[in-house]
Design a protein around this motif. Structure first.
Motif, PDB file in Angstrom:
ATOM      1  N   GLN A  36       9.188  11.139  -0.926  1.00 51.39           N
ATOM      2  CA  GLN A  36       8.862  12.326  -1.726  1.00 51.39           C
ATOM      3  C   GLN A  36       8.775  11.911  -3.179  1.00 51.39           C
ATOM      4  O   GLN A  36       9.346  10.910  -3.587  1.00 51.39           O
ATOM      5  CB  GLN A  36       9.934  13.403  -1.565  1.00 51.39           C
ATOM      6  N   GLY A  37       8.076  12.714  -3.962  1.00 47.87           N
ATOM      7  CA  GLY A  37       7.960  12.437  -5.388  1.00 47.87           C
ATOM      8  C   GLY A  37       7.000  11.289  -5.645  1.00 47.87           C
ATOM      9  O   GLY A  37       6.231  10.883  -4.782  1.00 47.87           O
ATOM     10  N   ASP A  38       7.049  10.774  -6.859  1.00 51.77           N
ATOM     11  CA  ASP A  38       6.155   9.689  -7.242  1.00 51.77           C
ATOM     12  C   ASP A  38       6.432   8.429  -6.427  1.00 51.77           C
ATOM     13  O   ASP A  38       7.581   8.109  -6.132  1.00 51.77           O
ATOM     14  CB  ASP A  38       6.324   9.339  -8.721  1.00 51.77           C
ATOM     15  N   LEU A  39       5.361   7.718  -6.091  1.00 50.05           N
ATOM     16  CA  LEU A  39       5.467   6.381  -5.513  1.00 50.05           C
ATOM     17  C   LEU A  39       4.965   5.430  -6.577  1.00 50.05           C
ATOM     18  O   LEU A  39       3.803   5.461  -6.960  1.00 50.05           O
ATOM     19  CB  LEU A  39       4.630   6.248  -4.244  1.00 50.05           C
ATOM     20  N   VAL A  40       5.866   4.620  -7.112  1.00 49.81           N
ATOM     21  CA  VAL A  40       5.527   3.681  -8.180  1.00 49.81           C
ATOM     22  C   VAL A  40       5.113   2.367  -7.535  1.00 49.81           C
ATOM     23  O   VAL A  40       5.843   1.809  -6.707  1.00 49.81           O
ATOM     24  CB  VAL A  40       6.721   3.466  -9.134  1.00 49.81           C
ATOM     25  N   LEU A  41       3.946   1.880  -7.918  1.00 50.27           N
ATOM     26  CA  LEU A  41       3.432   0.609  -7.433  1.00 50.27           C
ATOM     27  C   LEU A  41       3.430  -0.364  -8.603  1.00 50.27           C
ATOM     28  O   LEU A  41       2.612  -0.256  -9.513  1.00 50.27           O
ATOM     29  CB  LEU A  41       2.025   0.806  -6.870  1.00 50.27           C
ATOM     30  N   ASP A  42       4.387  -1.284  -8.589  1.00 46.96           N
ATOM     31  CA  ASP A  42       4.541  -2.259  -9.673  1.00 46.96           C
ATOM     32  C   ASP A  42       3.625  -3.447  -9.395  1.00 46.96           C
ATOM     33  O   ASP A  42       3.789  -4.156  -8.404  1.00 46.96           O
ATOM     34  CB  ASP A  42       5.986  -2.711  -9.768  1.00 46.96           C
ATOM     35  N   LEU A  43       2.663  -3.668 -10.274  1.00 48.70           N
ATOM     36  CA  LEU A  43       1.669  -4.725 -10.109  1.00 48.70           C
ATOM     37  C   LEU A  43       1.924  -5.922 -11.022  1.00 48.70           C
ATOM     38  O   LEU A  43       1.059  -6.788 -11.159  1.00 48.70           O
ATOM     39  CB  LEU A  43       0.275  -4.156 -10.374  1.00 48.70           C
ATOM     40  N   THR A  44       3.094  -5.994 -11.617  1.00 46.70           N
ATOM     41  CA  THR A  44       3.414  -7.054 -12.569  1.00 46.70           C
ATOM     42  C   THR A  44       3.190  -8.445 -11.985  1.00 46.70           C
ATOM     43  O   THR A  44       2.696  -9.336 -12.662  1.00 46.70           O
ATOM     44  CB  THR A  44       4.877  -6.923 -13.044  1.00 46.70           C
ATOM     45  N   GLU A  45       3.542  -8.644 -10.731  1.00 38.95           N
ATOM     46  CA  GLU A  45       3.440  -9.958 -10.079  1.00 38.95           C
ATOM     47  C   GLU A  45       2.114 -10.160  -9.349  1.00 38.95           C
ATOM     48  O   GLU A  45       1.923 -11.179  -8.686  1.00 38.95           O
ATOM     49  CB  GLU A  45       4.602 -10.139  -9.094  1.00 38.95           C
ATOM     50  N   LEU A  46       1.196  -9.205  -9.459  1.00 40.02           N
ATOM     51  CA  LEU A  46      -0.095  -9.322  -8.781  1.00 40.02           C
ATOM     52  C   LEU A  46      -0.985 -10.301  -9.541  1.00 40.02           C
ATOM     53  O   LEU A  46      -1.210 -10.140 -10.734  1.00 40.02           O
ATOM     54  CB  LEU A  46      -0.766  -7.946  -8.690  1.00 40.02           C
ATOM     55  N   ASP A  47      -1.468 -11.317  -8.836  1.00 38.85           N
ATOM     56  CA  ASP A  47      -2.318 -12.333  -9.461  1.00 38.85           C
ATOM     57  C   ASP A  47      -3.768 -11.872  -9.568  1.00 38.85           C
ATOM     58  O   ASP A  47      -4.425 -12.127 -10.573  1.00 38.85           O
ATOM     59  CB  ASP A  47      -2.267 -13.638  -8.668  1.00 38.85           C
ATOM     60  N   SER A  48      -4.267 -11.226  -8.523  1.00 38.29           N
ATOM     61  CA  SER A  48      -5.656 -10.778  -8.542  1.00 38.29           C
ATOM     62  C   SER A  48      -5.877  -9.756  -7.433  1.00 38.29           C
ATOM     63  O   SER A  48      -5.069  -9.625  -6.513  1.00 38.29           O
ATOM     64  CB  SER A  48      -6.610 -11.959  -8.348  1.00 38.29           C
ATOM     65  N   TRP A  49      -6.984  -9.042  -7.549  1.00 37.17           N
ATOM     66  CA  TRP A  49      -7.431  -8.143  -6.491  1.00 37.17           C
ATOM     67  C   TRP A  49      -8.939  -8.182  -6.460  1.00 37.17           C
ATOM     68  O   TRP A  49      -9.590  -8.547  -7.430  1.00 37.17           O
ATOM     69  CB  TRP A  49      -6.900  -6.735  -6.661  1.00 37.17           C
ATOM     70  N   ASP A  50      -9.493  -7.836  -5.320  1.00 34.92           N
ATOM     71  CA  ASP A  50     -10.936  -7.731  -5.205  1.00 34.92           C
ATOM     72  C   ASP A  50     -11.280  -6.283  -4.885  1.00 34.92           C
ATOM     73  O   ASP A  50     -10.409  -5.403  -4.922  1.00 34.92           O
ATOM     74  CB  ASP A  50     -11.489  -8.726  -4.175  1.00 34.92           C
ATOM     75  N   ALA A  51     -12.541  -6.030  -4.583  1.00 31.21           N
ATOM     76  CA  ALA A  51     -12.972  -4.658  -4.318  1.00 31.21           C
ATOM     77  C   ALA A  51     -12.232  -4.054  -3.129  1.00 31.21           C
ATOM     78  O   ALA A  51     -11.904  -2.866  -3.131  1.00 31.21           O
ATOM     79  CB  ALA A  51     -14.478  -4.629  -4.078  1.00 31.21           C
ATOM     80  N   THR A  52     -11.932  -4.872  -2.127  1.00 32.56           N
ATOM     81  CA  THR A  52     -11.195  -4.375  -0.968  1.00 32.56           C
ATOM     82  C   THR A  52      -9.780  -3.964  -1.368  1.00 32.56           C
ATOM     83  O   THR A  52      -9.288  -2.918  -0.955  1.00 32.56           O
ATOM     84  CB  THR A  52     -11.151  -5.444   0.139  1.00 32.56           C
ATOM     85  N   GLY A  53      -9.130  -4.780  -2.180  1.00 29.02           N
ATOM     86  CA  GLY A  53      -7.789  -4.457  -2.657  1.00 29.02           C
ATOM     87  C   GLY A  53      -7.770  -3.194  -3.495  1.00 29.02           C
ATOM     88  O   GLY A  53      -6.875  -2.355  -3.377  1.00 29.02           O
ATOM     89  N   LEU A  54      -8.777  -3.048  -4.339  1.00 28.98           N
ATOM     90  CA  LEU A  54      -8.885  -1.832  -5.144  1.00 28.98           C
ATOM     91  C   LEU A  54      -9.102  -0.624  -4.239  1.00 28.98           C
ATOM     92  O   LEU A  54      -8.554   0.452  -4.475  1.00 28.98           O
ATOM     93  CB  LEU A  54     -10.021  -1.974  -6.157  1.00 28.98           C
ATOM     94  N   GLY A  55      -9.874  -0.820  -3.172  1.00 24.45           N
ATOM     95  CA  GLY A  55     -10.077   0.260  -2.193  1.00 24.45           C
ATOM     96  C   GLY A  55      -8.784   0.672  -1.515  1.00 24.45           C
ATOM     97  O   GLY A  55      -8.557   1.852  -1.244  1.00 24.45           O
ATOM     98  N   VAL A  56      -7.905  -0.291  -1.250  1.00 28.69           N
ATOM     99  CA  VAL A  56      -6.599   0.008  -0.653  1.00 28.69           C
ATOM    100  C   VAL A  56      -5.782   0.870  -1.605  1.00 28.69           C
ATOM    101  O   VAL A  56      -5.156   1.854  -1.194  1.00 28.69           O
ATOM    102  CB  VAL A  56      -5.843  -1.297  -0.301  1.00 28.69           C
ATOM    103  N   ILE A  57      -5.803   0.539  -2.888  1.00 33.27           N
ATOM    104  CA  ILE A  57      -5.067   1.326  -3.876  1.00 33.27           C
ATOM    105  C   ILE A  57      -5.648   2.736  -3.978  1.00 33.27           C
ATOM    106  O   ILE A  57      -4.905   3.718  -4.024  1.00 33.27           O
ATOM    107  CB  ILE A  57      -5.048   0.607  -5.237  1.00 33.27           C
ATOM    108  N   MET A  58      -6.965   2.837  -3.972  1.00 36.63           N
ATOM    109  CA  MET A  58      -7.591   4.169  -4.041  1.00 36.63           C
ATOM    110  C   MET A  58      -7.258   4.986  -2.788  1.00 36.63           C
ATOM    111  O   MET A  58      -7.003   6.185  -2.868  1.00 36.63           O
ATOM    112  CB  MET A  58      -9.105   4.044  -4.208  1.00 36.63           C
ATOM    113  N   GLY A  59      -7.234   4.345  -1.631  1.00 38.05           N
ATOM    114  CA  GLY A  59      -6.861   5.036  -0.400  1.00 38.05           C
ATOM    115  C   GLY A  59      -5.427   5.539  -0.440  1.00 38.05           C
ATOM    116  O   GLY A  59      -5.135   6.653  -0.007  1.00 38.05           O
ATOM    117  N   ALA A  60      -4.533   4.711  -0.977  1.00 38.90           N
ATOM    118  CA  ALA A  60      -3.128   5.127  -1.117  1.00 38.90           C
ATOM    119  C   ALA A  60      -3.007   6.282  -2.100  1.00 38.90           C
ATOM    120  O   ALA A  60      -2.211   7.202  -1.907  1.00 38.90           O
ATOM    121  CB  ALA A  60      -2.271   3.946  -1.550  1.00 38.90           C
TER     122      ALA A  60
END
Length: 107
Positions: A36-60
């Motif tokens: 419940q409430g906000d789901l915080v997604l910390d991307l500090t350690e993320l090295d890279s993403w592609d269009a598919t990864g961005l699509g996963v974030i948009m889906g979430a």
């Protein structure tokens, strides 16, 4: 790619791309559905993403909205934030500004 955390905050590290998208989608959807409430997604350690990864974030993001939750991105690396601005997704996604944010944009 590795994701750790709980239903309130997740941290993503490594690469979020076509190879890791299915696993990331499963973890994110489970976190959205079980909390419940906000789901915080910390991307500090993320090295890279592609269009598919961005699509996963948009889906979430969409799934969180349907669950009356908000997906909040924290620690977005500068090059990834530039991509969000270029695609205008920064207007749709909630991006938590850190201490280095422009003071004029704070409430």
């Amino acid at each position: 790619m590795h994701i750790w955390g709980d239903h309130a905050q997740l941290s993503v590290g490594g690469r979020l791309d076509v190879r890791s998208a299915a696993d990331a989608r499963t973890v994110l959807h489970s976190a959205v559905d079980s909390g419940q409430g906000d789901l915080v997604l910390d991307l500090t350690e993320l090295d890279s993403w592609d269009a598919t990864g961005l699509g996963v974030i948009m889906g979430a993001h969409r799934r969180a909205g349907r669950a009356n939750r908000r997906l909040v991105l924290r620690g977005v690396p500068p090059q990834m934030e530039r991509l969000l601005v270029a695609t205008r997704l920064h207007r749709i996604l909630t991006i938590e500004r850190g201490l280095t944010a422009d003071p004029s944009t704070r409430p």
